[in-house]
Scaffold this motif. Structure first.
Motif, PDB file in Angstrom:
ATOM      1  N   LEU A 141      -9.156  -6.243  -1.026  1.00 33.18           N
ATOM      2  CA  LEU A 141      -8.519  -4.983  -0.653  1.00 33.18           C
ATOM      3  C   LEU A 141      -7.007  -5.170  -0.561  1.00 33.18           C
ATOM      4  O   LEU A 141      -6.233  -4.344  -1.061  1.00 33.18           O
ATOM      5  CB  LEU A 141      -9.065  -4.491   0.686  1.00 33.18           C
ATOM      6  N   GLU A 142      -6.583  -6.269   0.085  1.00 28.62           N
ATOM      7  CA  GLU A 142      -5.156  -6.528   0.214  1.00 28.62           C
ATOM      8  C   GLU A 142      -4.502  -6.687  -1.155  1.00 28.62           C
ATOM      9  O   GLU A 142      -3.368  -6.247  -1.381  1.00 28.62           O
ATOM     10  CB  GLU A 142      -4.917  -7.778   1.066  1.00 28.62           C
ATOM     11  N   LEU A 144      -5.552  -5.273  -3.974  1.00 25.53           N
ATOM     12  CA  LEU A 144      -5.509  -3.945  -4.596  1.00 25.53           C
ATOM     13  C   LEU A 144      -4.310  -3.153  -4.087  1.00 25.53           C
ATOM     14  O   LEU A 144      -3.633  -2.462  -4.852  1.00 25.53           O
ATOM     15  CB  LEU A 144      -6.807  -3.187  -4.305  1.00 25.53           C
ATOM     16  N   GLU A 145      -4.049  -3.278  -2.794  1.00 22.54           N
ATOM     17  CA  GLU A 145      -2.893  -2.587  -2.224  1.00 22.54           C
ATOM     18  C   GLU A 145      -1.589  -3.196  -2.724  1.00 22.54           C
ATOM     19  O   GLU A 145      -0.654  -2.476  -3.115  1.00 22.54           O
ATOM     20  CB  GLU A 145      -2.939  -2.656  -0.697  1.00 22.54           C
ATOM     21  N   ALA A 146      -1.498  -4.516  -2.731  1.00 24.95           N
ATOM     22  CA  ALA A 146      -0.273  -5.196  -3.148  1.00 24.95           C
ATOM     23  C   ALA A 146       0.068  -4.910  -4.610  1.00 24.95           C
ATOM     24  O   ALA A 146       1.244  -4.797  -4.977  1.00 24.95           O
ATOM     25  CB  ALA A 146      -0.418  -6.704  -2.924  1.00 24.95           C
ATOM     26  N   GLY A 148      -0.692  -2.177  -6.130  1.00 23.20           N
ATOM     27  CA  GLY A 148      -0.508  -0.744  -6.315  1.00 23.20           C
ATOM     28  C   GLY A 148      -1.647  -0.079  -7.054  1.00 23.20           C
ATOM     29  O   GLY A 148      -1.480   0.985  -7.658  1.00 23.20           O
ATOM     30  N   MET A 150      -4.853   0.753  -5.652  1.00 22.69           N
ATOM     31  CA  MET A 150      -5.450   1.791  -4.814  1.00 22.69           C
ATOM     32  C   MET A 150      -5.096   1.545  -3.356  1.00 22.69           C
ATOM     33  O   MET A 150      -4.657   0.443  -2.987  1.00 22.69           O
ATOM     34  CB  MET A 150      -6.970   1.865  -4.994  1.00 22.69           C
ATOM     35  N   SER A 151      -5.300   2.571  -2.546  1.00 19.37           N
ATOM     36  CA  SER A 151      -5.017   2.474  -1.117  1.00 19.37           C
ATOM     37  C   SER A 151      -6.247   1.975  -0.369  1.00 19.37           C
ATOM     38  O   SER A 151      -7.372   1.984  -0.895  1.00 19.37           O
ATOM     39  CB  SER A 151      -4.610   3.840  -0.572  1.00 19.37           C
ATOM     40  N   ALA A 152      -6.029   1.582   0.874  1.00 16.05           N
ATOM     41  CA  ALA A 152      -7.136   1.141   1.718  1.00 16.05           C
ATOM     42  C   ALA A 152      -8.136   2.277   1.928  1.00 16.05           C
ATOM     43  O   ALA A 152      -9.355   2.058   1.948  1.00 16.05           O
ATOM     44  CB  ALA A 152      -6.609   0.640   3.064  1.00 16.05           C
ATOM     45  N   GLN A 154      -8.790   4.756  -0.161  1.00 13.43           N
ATOM     46  CA  GLN A 154      -9.561   4.937  -1.398  1.00 13.43           C
ATOM     47  C   GLN A 154     -10.635   3.867  -1.522  1.00 13.43           C
ATOM     48  O   GLN A 154     -11.768   4.149  -1.907  1.00 13.43           O
ATOM     49  CB  GLN A 154      -8.635   4.907  -2.604  1.00 13.43           C
TER      50      GLN A 154
END
Length: 229
Positions: A141-142, A144-146, A148, A150-152, A154
């Motif tokens: 998840l981290e 994916l966020e880093a 760009g 998707m958001s947590a 999503q």
């Protein structure tokens, strides 16, 4: 129609009305002629599997529609091997979401020091980036966020939806005496920014066992559509 993408198991065409048409092929993923839903190469071709996968996908998409789950599915033309779908934007360059009920495949290869083949998993959800050259790497998840992608929020929505979808499919399989070990799903965003299930839901996307033995894609497809016209 205008071809916009040539994939391993299907091609994608843009329609004049803004929707898209998927044309299913008789290819399945695997290595050295052996089926593997987690592989990133075409392993073999099976005559008739394309239309069979389309029939199974349509069956499951209709089931999910009744359950109120958002998908890109519009309609299917079994005879011509096509499925019309809504426009969708992929996450990043493509993301695969895997839900696992039992330890097998790449999960077992990675974590074999901690589990044995067939050990039960609690609907474990993981994500991999669609990147053939890099072997479809796992991503957190981290990550994916880093990146760009998707958001947590999503990812939380996708995880919940994945587990719900997988449970519905698993129940449908159990009614036929089959057990789902794992399944690979894909999600995208519609024109209004809503997350929805995309791609297909077929024998090429899941590992299913009967009597303790994994089912070949064609056998699974046959079992799933045997009582359907």
């Amino acid at each position: 129609m205008r071809k916009v993408y040539e994939g391993k198991t299907k091609d994608v065409f843009a329609l004049e009305n803004g929707n898209y048409r998927l044309v299913f092929k008789d290819d399945v993923t695997g290595e050295n002629g052996v089926f593997d839903p987690g592989a990133n190469t075409v392993g073999l071709s099976i005559e008739g599997i394309g239309k069979g996968n389309l029939r199974v996908s349509a069956m499951f998409f209709e089931m999910l529609k009744k359950a109120g789950i958002q998908t890109h599915y519009i309609s299917a033309d079994i005879e011509n091997g096509t499925m019309d779908v809504k426009a969708a934007k992929a996450f990043g360059k493509g993301l695969e979401i895997i839900c696992r009920y039992r330890a097998v495949g790449s999960f077992l290869r990675r974590y074999g020091a901690y589990v044995q083949e067939g050990d039960k998993l609690n609907a474990y959800v993981e994500a991999t980036l669609k990147d053939d050259q890099r072997g479809d790497p796992l991503v957190t998840l981290e990550g994916l966020e880093a990146l760009g992608i998707m958001s947590a929020a999503q990812f939380a929505e996708i995880k919940t939806s994945t587990q719900k979808i997988t449970a519905l499919i698993s129940d449908a399989l159990q009614r036929k005496g089959l057990e789902l070990y794992d399944i690979k799903l894909e999600f995208g965003i519609d024109n209004d920014g809503n997350v929805m299930l995309i791609d297909e839901i077929s024998s090429g996307n899941m590992r299913v066992y009967k009597g303790g033995k994994v089912m070949e894609p064609l056998d699974l497809t046959t079992a799933l559509v045997s009582d359907r016209t």
